[in-house]
Motif scaffolding. Structure first.
Motif, PDB file in Angstrom:
ATOM      1  N   ALA A  70       0.850  -1.196   0.000  1.00 45.89           N
ATOM      2  CA  ALA A  70       0.000   0.000   0.000  1.00 45.89           C
ATOM      3  C   ALA A  70       0.878   1.236   0.000  1.00 45.89           C
ATOM      4  CB  ALA A  70      -0.888  -0.012   1.235  1.00 45.89           C
ATOM      5  N   ALA A  71       0.335   2.355  -0.484  1.00 47.75           N
ATOM      6  CA  ALA A  71       1.037   3.628  -0.335  1.00 47.75           C
ATOM      7  C   ALA A  71       1.198   3.864   1.161  1.00 47.75           C
ATOM      8  CB  ALA A  71       0.233   4.749  -0.966  1.00 47.75           C
ATOM      9  N   GLY A  72       2.383   4.292   1.575  1.00 47.06           N
ATOM     10  CA  GLY A  72       2.621   4.536   2.999  1.00 47.06           C
ATOM     11  C   GLY A  72       3.170   3.318   3.733  1.00 47.06           C
ATOM     12  N   ASP A  73       3.194   2.168   3.055  1.00 45.19           N
ATOM     13  CA  ASP A  73       3.753   0.960   3.671  1.00 45.19           C
ATOM     14  C   ASP A  73       5.266   1.145   3.769  1.00 45.19           C
ATOM     15  OD1 ASP A  73       4.683  -1.567   4.309  1.00 45.19           O
ATOM     16  OD2 ASP A  73       3.255  -2.595   3.010  1.00 45.19           O
ATOM     17  N   THR A  74       5.798   1.077   4.973  1.00 44.90           N
ATOM     18  CA  THR A  74       7.212   1.412   5.164  1.00 44.90           C
ATOM     19  C   THR A  74       8.079   0.172   5.387  1.00 44.90           C
ATOM     20  OG1 THR A  74       6.885   1.669   7.535  1.00 44.90           O
ATOM     21  CG2 THR A  74       6.625   3.640   6.189  1.00 44.90           C
ATOM     22  N   SER A  75       7.490  -1.010   5.334  1.00 40.28           N
ATOM     23  CA  SER A  75       8.299  -2.208   5.599  1.00 40.28           C
ATOM     24  C   SER A  75       9.191  -2.534   4.396  1.00 40.28           C
ATOM     25  CB  SER A  75       7.363  -3.382   5.921  1.00 40.28           C
ATOM     26  OG  SER A  75       6.528  -3.636   4.816  1.00 40.28           O
ATOM     27  N   GLU A  76      10.279  -3.226   4.663  1.00 37.54           N
ATOM     28  CA  GLU A  76      11.211  -3.631   3.595  1.00 37.54           C
ATOM     29  C   GLU A  76      10.637  -4.863   2.897  1.00 37.54           C
ATOM     30  OE1 GLU A  76      13.892  -2.323   2.253  1.00 37.54           O
ATOM     31  OE2 GLU A  76      13.843  -0.612   3.633  1.00 37.54           O
ATOM     32  N   LYS A  77      10.415  -4.764   1.602  1.00 34.86           N
ATOM     33  CA  LYS A  77       9.893  -5.914   0.867  1.00 34.86           C
ATOM     34  C   LYS A  77      10.872  -6.277  -0.229  1.00 34.86           C
ATOM     35  CE  LYS A  77       5.146  -6.077   2.079  1.00 34.86           C
ATOM     36  NZ  LYS A  77       4.640  -4.843   2.716  1.00 34.86           N
ATOM     37  N   LEU A 156       8.639  19.198   0.799  1.00 40.99           N
ATOM     38  CA  LEU A 156       9.951  19.099   1.442  1.00 40.99           C
ATOM     39  C   LEU A 156       9.810  19.062   2.967  1.00 40.99           C
ATOM     40  CD1 LEU A 156      11.924  21.623  -0.797  1.00 40.99           C
ATOM     41  CD2 LEU A 156      11.898  19.115  -0.953  1.00 40.99           C
ATOM     42  N   GLY A 157       8.578  19.083   3.453  1.00 37.59           N
ATOM     43  CA  GLY A 157       8.341  18.938   4.887  1.00 37.59           C
ATOM     44  C   GLY A 157       8.335  20.239   5.659  1.00 37.59           C
TER      45      GLY A 157
ATOM     46  N   GLY B 175      -5.208   9.638   2.192  1.00 37.36           N
ATOM     47  CA  GLY B 175      -4.003   8.848   1.907  1.00 37.36           C
ATOM     48  C   GLY B 175      -3.233   8.506   3.170  1.00 37.36           C
ATOM     49  N   ASN B 176      -3.042   7.204   3.414  1.00 40.45           N
ATOM     50  CA  ASN B 176      -2.319   6.750   4.608  1.00 40.45           C
ATOM     51  C   ASN B 176      -0.851   7.123   4.605  1.00 40.45           C
ATOM     52  OD1 ASN B 176      -4.559   5.549   5.719  1.00 40.45           O
ATOM     53  ND2 ASN B 176      -4.143   3.533   4.814  1.00 40.45           N
ATOM     54  N   GLU B 177      -0.280   7.255   3.396  1.00 36.90           N
ATOM     55  CA  GLU B 177       1.159   7.487   3.297  1.00 36.90           C
ATOM     56  C   GLU B 177       1.532   8.940   3.563  1.00 36.90           C
ATOM     57  OE1 GLU B 177      -0.950   7.417   0.931  1.00 36.90           O
ATOM     58  OE2 GLU B 177      -0.251   8.295  -0.952  1.00 36.90           O
ATOM     59  N   LEU B 178       0.523   9.804   3.713  1.00 39.01           N
ATOM     60  CA  LEU B 178       0.794  11.237   3.782  1.00 39.01           C
ATOM     61  C   LEU B 178       0.867  11.728   5.224  1.00 39.01           C
ATOM     62  CD1 LEU B 178      -1.706  12.340   0.997  1.00 39.01           C
ATOM     63  CD2 LEU B 178       0.759  11.980   0.769  1.00 39.01           C
ATOM     64  N   ILE B 179       1.851  12.563   5.502  1.00 41.66           N
ATOM     65  CA  ILE B 179       1.918  13.239   6.807  1.00 41.66           C
ATOM     66  C   ILE B 179       2.060  14.733   6.559  1.00 41.66           C
ATOM     67  CG2 ILE B 179       2.891  11.286   8.102  1.00 41.66           C
ATOM     68  CD1 ILE B 179       5.591  12.865   7.911  1.00 41.66           C
ATOM     69  N   PRO B 181       3.417  18.559   6.547  1.00 42.05           N
ATOM     70  CA  PRO B 181       4.713  19.232   6.651  1.00 42.05           C
ATOM     71  C   PRO B 181       4.943  19.666   8.099  1.00 42.05           C
ATOM     72  CG  PRO B 181       3.449  20.146   4.814  1.00 42.05           C
ATOM     73  CD  PRO B 181       2.550  19.199   5.531  1.00 42.05           C
ATOM     74  N   GLY B 182       6.187  19.607   8.539  1.00 45.24           N
ATOM     75  CA  GLY B 182       6.501  20.014   9.912  1.00 45.24           C
ATOM     76  C   GLY B 182       6.691  18.820  10.829  1.00 45.24           C
ATOM     77  N   GLU B 183       6.062  17.683  10.468  1.00 45.75           N
ATOM     78  CA  GLU B 183       6.268  16.474  11.288  1.00 45.75           C
ATOM     79  C   GLU B 183       7.481  15.709  10.780  1.00 45.75           C
ATOM     80  OE1 GLU B 183       2.779  14.117  11.817  1.00 45.75           O
ATOM     81  OE2 GLU B 183       1.636  15.814  12.629  1.00 45.75           O
ATOM     82  N   SER B 184       7.972  14.759  11.589  1.00 47.69           N
ATOM     83  CA  SER B 184       9.126  14.018  11.088  1.00 47.69           C
ATOM     84  C   SER B 184       8.640  12.758  10.385  1.00 47.69           C
ATOM     85  CB  SER B 184      10.128  13.733  12.202  1.00 47.69           C
ATOM     86  OG  SER B 184       9.624  12.743  13.041  1.00 47.69           O
ATOM     87  N   LYS B 185       9.343  12.420   9.355  1.00 43.15           N
ATOM     88  CA  LYS B 185       8.879  11.499   8.340  1.00 43.15           C
ATOM     89  C   LYS B 185       9.578  10.160   8.504  1.00 43.15           C
ATOM     90  CE  LYS B 185      10.377  12.525   4.092  1.00 43.15           C
ATOM     91  NZ  LYS B 185      10.891  11.487   3.196  1.00 43.15           N
ATOM     92  N   SER B 186       8.808   9.079   8.388  1.00 40.06           N
ATOM     93  CA  SER B 186       9.409   7.741   8.370  1.00 40.06           C
ATOM     94  C   SER B 186       9.619   7.321   6.924  1.00 40.06           C
ATOM     95  CB  SER B 186       8.473   6.721   9.022  1.00 40.06           C
ATOM     96  OG  SER B 186       8.047   7.174  10.268  1.00 40.06           O
ATOM     97  N   GLU B 187      10.452   6.302   6.755  1.00 41.65           N
ATOM     98  CA  GLU B 187      10.689   5.684   5.447  1.00 41.65           C
ATOM     99  C   GLU B 187       9.342   5.307   4.829  1.00 41.65           C
ATOM    100  OE1 GLU B 187      13.636   5.084   4.056  1.00 41.65           O
ATOM    101  OE2 GLU B 187      13.187   3.572   2.546  1.00 41.65           O
ATOM    102  N   GLY B 188       9.151   5.633   3.561  1.00 41.46           N
ATOM    103  CA  GLY B 188       7.930   5.236   2.856  1.00 41.46           C
ATOM    104  C   GLY B 188       6.836   6.286   2.925  1.00 41.46           C
TER     105      GLY B 188
END
Lengths: 387, 387
Positions: A70-77, A156-157, B175-179, B181-188
């Motif tokens: 899924a989008a947002g899935d952060t596990s290593e596949k 860019l956050g 969207g689950n993958e979206l956070i 701006p301003g928060e810290s981001k995990s891989e994916g």
């Protein structure tokens, strides 16, 4: 009397002391960046899918479907050759992915994926850092924050940006013959409308008129009105009272308030009697009283100062070279800004061009500029300024 | 899948119930008039001087100066042949005036005026009703109130105008993958920036985003979020979640909220998976998640609806025909909007055109439109949309 180029140069050469401010990304549109923005990470930050479909390993006609990302899935596949995973747009691709196949080009049956197209290696994969690399300059100082800029800064956050503050602007209108709209008018009086048009023009370009007032033609009232407004403004606009008869009056009131004249009178039509002055880090324009002159001076001369004060790397309105829809003749030596309308293909000069007439300006969306006498046939390319 | 023209036509053909509102002239900029404005009097209301100088009676080299007329002077004055009165710009000319002579073309000594030019009858006199006659239509309903319009409306004495209300707009991003701006981001994960870009685009064109929120990909949360926002909005923008994998999900949530689909998918690039729907007098766009697709859809398809909702007689962005600065080849059948930059003379198509890339859009000021495969040499006229 100076030329338009000299006037623009004088405005451009002013040293301006600017202040900066941190604003929320949500409120940043229309400001100019005061600092460079560099990319804090690769964008995209990881190889991801450009499509909804399947990540496949190796190039085959059939694959075994071994999972879903899924989008947002952060596990290593990870994939083995001959395997596929269902994947969504923006999701991180598994390691050993050869390509992504669009969902529309596949059939799935009993966990077996059949692909209907010739797969190219790397297709539909967005590579890490492909848009921006870590540390790459995204925007230089002076960049205008547009909707697309806001989108990129957000991606860019960053949720706060440092921008140049915009100038505090105030307007004083003068003239005994003027009364405010809404009141009833006697013979010989006219409605004061220039300050309203100027205030709208400020709003239109993202500036604010903090206060405005009307002062009768009384020297000590004008002088103390200027003193009061100048004290709390960065830019002061005086409307009316700067043609021959009033010039000495306004000039003296400004001088006695410590304002130094930088220019008075530009060889242009309309808007010849434009005054520009400065006191420390404060700027004064005294605009001609004719409605079309006043707005033309705003678009051509005042706006670049406001933009420079706001830290703009580029100032002035969009200029274009567009064919004219009709022949036109202009006889005078004085450079002219003509009210005009641009459609998809051409520009047309409108009727009723007098300095006092604003109806044609309200029906138009552009000015055509001629730097002197000119006779142009239909279809000739002319210089256009979008307003 | 429908064509761009079909999509624009569907938006254009929507019957919209509009509300009107009385606003102060100071706040009217950017609204569209809901009523015709007619001139309540002749403009100008009396014959007046276009210059600072002298009103003269008859054509002579010398005149006797018999008085002065200040701007705003409402008394009835009269000249005899051979007499002159000092007059200021905008002041009512005395009866029996033949012409006005500019101050710069005269010398005065002991109440005798010497004129240095050949006087033409009627020169420098602005005739009553010359700009607008009593009762003449000034603006039709649907006219966009520009700074010049504000000036003209004010000069007609009006300090309030009746305009169409602008739509209440809200934004939901999914969207689950979206956070944020301003928060810290995990891989994916990726930063949600489209709602920020859309909000800025609304502001840029004079609209407001009343509220925005982010909802995870959970059907009942999306459904109830849509219900809540739709209830208090005229136009709802959904950002993300409308490409193949998410379509059924969003479509169902909208359907269960009583929204009828008017179109889904346009044969264009970027921005193919655009959804447009309606419930009573409320409209919904579900925009694609790719940043450049999202903004392109806003500029081309959403903005015309917002403008129509606001009562605009003309909708859409300024389109122009401008020569391209370089040769360019486009191979696909799918009509495309390319990120571009217009300078004074030409337009250049920028690098990095992918749907996910917004950097080129932020560095540009235009889109170039090709309706299918095209090979253009340098200098060829292409269709440009200013953004």
């Amino acid at each position: 009397m100076i030329s338009i180029e000299q006037a623009l140069k004088i405005v451009e050469q002013q040293e301006i002391e600017r202040k900066t401010s941190d604003v929320d990304l949500d409120d940043s549109h229309g400001f100019y960046l005061s600092e460079k923005i560099s990319s804090p990470f690769d964008l995209p930050s990881f190889d991801n899918s450009a499509m909804d479909g399947y990540a496949v390993s190796g190039i085959y006609d059939y694959y075994e479907i071994v999972g879903e990302i899924a989008a947002g899935d952060t596990s290593e596949k990870s994939l083995q050759s001959g395997e596929a995973m269902r994947i969504f747009t923006g999701a991180k691709i598994p390691s050993n992915t050869t390509a992504v196949v669009m969902q529309e080009r596949t059939n799935e049956e009993d966990s077996v994926l059949h692909v209907d197209e010739r797969i190219s290696e790397g297709q539909h994969i967005r590579r890490q850092g492909n848009e921006l690399a870590l540390g790459e300059t995204v925007f230089a100082p002076g960049h205008l924050i547009s909707p697309a800029s806001v989108g990129l800064i957000g991606s860019l956050g960053l949720n706060r940006v440092t921008v140049f503050k915009k100038p505090d602007v105030r307007i004083i209108s003068t003239g005994n013959e003027l009364i405010p709209p809404g009141e009833s008018k006697s013979e010989g009086q006219i409605y004061e409308s220039n300050s309203y048009a100027l205030q709208s023009a400020l709003n239109r370009f993202g500036f604010e008129c903090r206060e405005k007032t009307h002062i009768k033609d009384d020297f000590s009232a004008v002088k103390s009105g200027i003193a009061e407004y100048l004290d709390r403004s960065d830019v002061l606009l005086l409307s009316g009272g700067i043609s021959v008869g009033d010039y000495d009056f306004v000039k003296q009131a400004l001088e006695e308030n410590g304002v130094t004249q930088l220019f008075y009178k530009i060889f242009q039509k309309p808007g010849k009697p434009l005054y520009f002055g400065r006191k420390e880090n404060k700027f004064v324009f005294a605009l001609p009283g004719n409605p079309a002159s006043s707005l033309t001076c705003f678009y051509i001369h005042v706006l670049p100062l406001l933009q420079r004060f706001s830290g703009a790397a580029e100032t002035g309105l969009q200029r274009l070279s567009i064919p004219i829809s009709h022949e036109f003749e202009y006889g005078s030596e004085r450079p002219i800004f003509l009210k005009a309308h641009v459609d998809n293909q051409t520009v047309s000069i409108l009727n009723r061009q007098s300095s006092s007439m604003i109806h044609s300006m309200a029906m138009g969306n552009a000015l055509v500029f001629f730097d002197g006498p000119k006779s142009v046939p239909e279809g000739e390319i002319v210089e256009v300024i979008l307003i």
